[in-house]
Scaffold this active site. Structure first.
Site, mmCIF file in Angstrom:
data_model
loop_
_atom_site.group_PDB
_atom_site.id
_atom_site.type_symbol
_atom_site.label_atom_id
_atom_site.label_comp_id
_atom_site.label_asym_id
_atom_site.label_seq_id
_atom_site.Cartn_x
_atom_site.Cartn_y
_atom_site.Cartn_z
ATOM 1 C CE LYS A 88 0.884 1.322 4.454
ATOM 2 N NZ LYS A 88 1.694 2.484 4.815
ATOM 3 N N PRO A 107 9.523 -4.868 0.030
ATOM 4 C CG PRO A 107 10.709 -3.061 -0.841
ATOM 5 C CD PRO A 107 9.454 -3.852 -1.017
ATOM 6 N N GLY A 150 10.276 -2.843 6.418
ATOM 7 C CA GLY A 150 10.650 -1.554 7.039
ATOM 8 C C GLY A 150 10.535 -0.430 6.042
ATOM 9 C CB SER A 161 -0.416 -4.773 7.607
ATOM 10 O OG SER A 161 0.070 -4.226 8.796
ATOM 11 C CG ASP A 221 -0.939 -0.003 7.937
ATOM 12 O OD1 ASP A 221 -1.609 0.943 8.397
ATOM 13 O OD2 ASP A 221 0.266 0.088 7.638
#
Ligand code: C5P
Length: 312
Positions: A23, A108, A110, A117, A150
């Site tokens: 997202k 990816p 972090g 999520s 999320d």
């Protein structure tokens, strides 16, 4: 493979495949700190076509949950969000089944792209189908919410206004499609740290602007409106620590992005482009820097979907 949306009646399958998209936050406002230590936020979120993939197979009950993953740096034990999501579903179902889950990571970590999520939401959705649980999206969101702020959004994707701690999700439509150039530097940003920095540096919480309050009421939004209202409260603290991210944002604008923004608490910065060719031209500029991970994807137009069977 046959594809089915949430809730359609199917015979009980023995395996499912789910694609878990990343997202981006097109707007992210961080509001007041709550008594539970979390912050109220207000965001417009959108899924994009950079996806992890999950394969879930029924296995003998004695095996419990067995998780494997192609990303060596990601633990596959009980700390993994996919593992936690599968446990949460099985606990509520009181079903004695074993599960073999394979997670193929592409998003990816972090990165502010919600990969963990999304994987958790995809696990709940996949198990709802595999085990024929029959939960509504609201019920699935309730199961997923404690796992990460999320998670509920992904169950109502592709586009939504998200508020509260992340549990108040209002799906809406953003008309048309855009190309998204995602730039992830060689480092990550820890969400908790970003919240702390933001709290330490700002004197007062700015209320929602009239423009954002107006968007909150809309069922349909157009991209040009978003371009004028895009902002992310995390940019101030995160750019102050990582100046390179501000430079990436400026370069994206110079390369013709309609707008460019930090996603979530970072470290990914994205640019929005009307035309794929323009996004690809900008991509080549960034790819010269081998420290950066660079992706061109389009905005998603549909919800998370479950496919019957496993592709591996
Ligand atoms: O829920 P999630 O794992 O994404 O949150 C990571 C951290 O970010 C939390 O431990 C909390 O410190 C902070 N957070 C917050 N308010 C939110 C979401 C996250 O303060 N709405």
């Amino acid at each position: 493979m046959t594809k089915s949306q949430v809730g359609s009646p199917q015979e009980r399958p023995s395996a499912v495949t789910i694609r878990a998209p990343a997202k981006i936050n097109l707007i992210l406002r961080i509001l007041d700190r709550r008594s539970d230590g979390y912050h109220n936020l207000w965001s417009i979120m959108q899924t994009v076509g950079l996806e992890d993939e999950l394969f879930i197979r029924l296995a003998p009950p004695t095996g419990g949950i067995r998780l494997t993953c192609n990303a060596e740096t990601l633990a596959v034990d009980q700390s993994n969000l996919v593992y936690k999501a599968a446990s949460a579903v099985l606990d509520r179902m009181q079903q004695s089944v074993g599960l073999d889950i394979e997670l193929r990571k592409r998003i990816p970590m972090g990165a502010g792209l919600g990969g963990g999520s999304s994987d958790a939401a995809a696990t709940i959705l996949g198990l709802n189908h595999l085990l024929q649980v029959g939960w509504s999206r609201d019920q699935m969101a309730e199961v997923g919410q404690p796992l990460g702020s999320d998670v509920p959004f992904f169950l109502f994707s592709p586009s939504a206004v998200v508020a509260g701690r992340g549990e108040a999700v209002k799906p809406m439509t953003i008309e048309g499609r855009r190309w998204v150039l995602l730039i992830k530097p060689g480092f990550g940003v820890e969400t908790k740290w970003a919240y702390q920095e933001l709290a330490a540096m700002r004197e007062a919480v700015r209320p929602l602007s009239a423009g954002h309050a107006e968007l909150d009421q809309r069922k349909v939004i157009r991209w040009p409106q978003l371009a004028t209202l895009a902002e992310n409260d995390f940019e101030a603290p995160v750019f102050a620590r990582h100046g390179i991210l501000r430079e990436i944002k400026q370069t994206l604008r110079a390369q013709g992005a309609e707008f460019a923004l930090l996603s979530g608490s970072g470290a990914t910065v994205f640019g929005l482009f009307h035309e794929e060719a323009a996004a690809r031209r900008a991509q080549t500029q960034f790819e010269r820097d081998k420290q950066l991970q660079v992706f061109v994807v389009s905005t998603c137009s549909g919800p998370l979907a479950v496919s019957l069977g496993a592709t591996v």
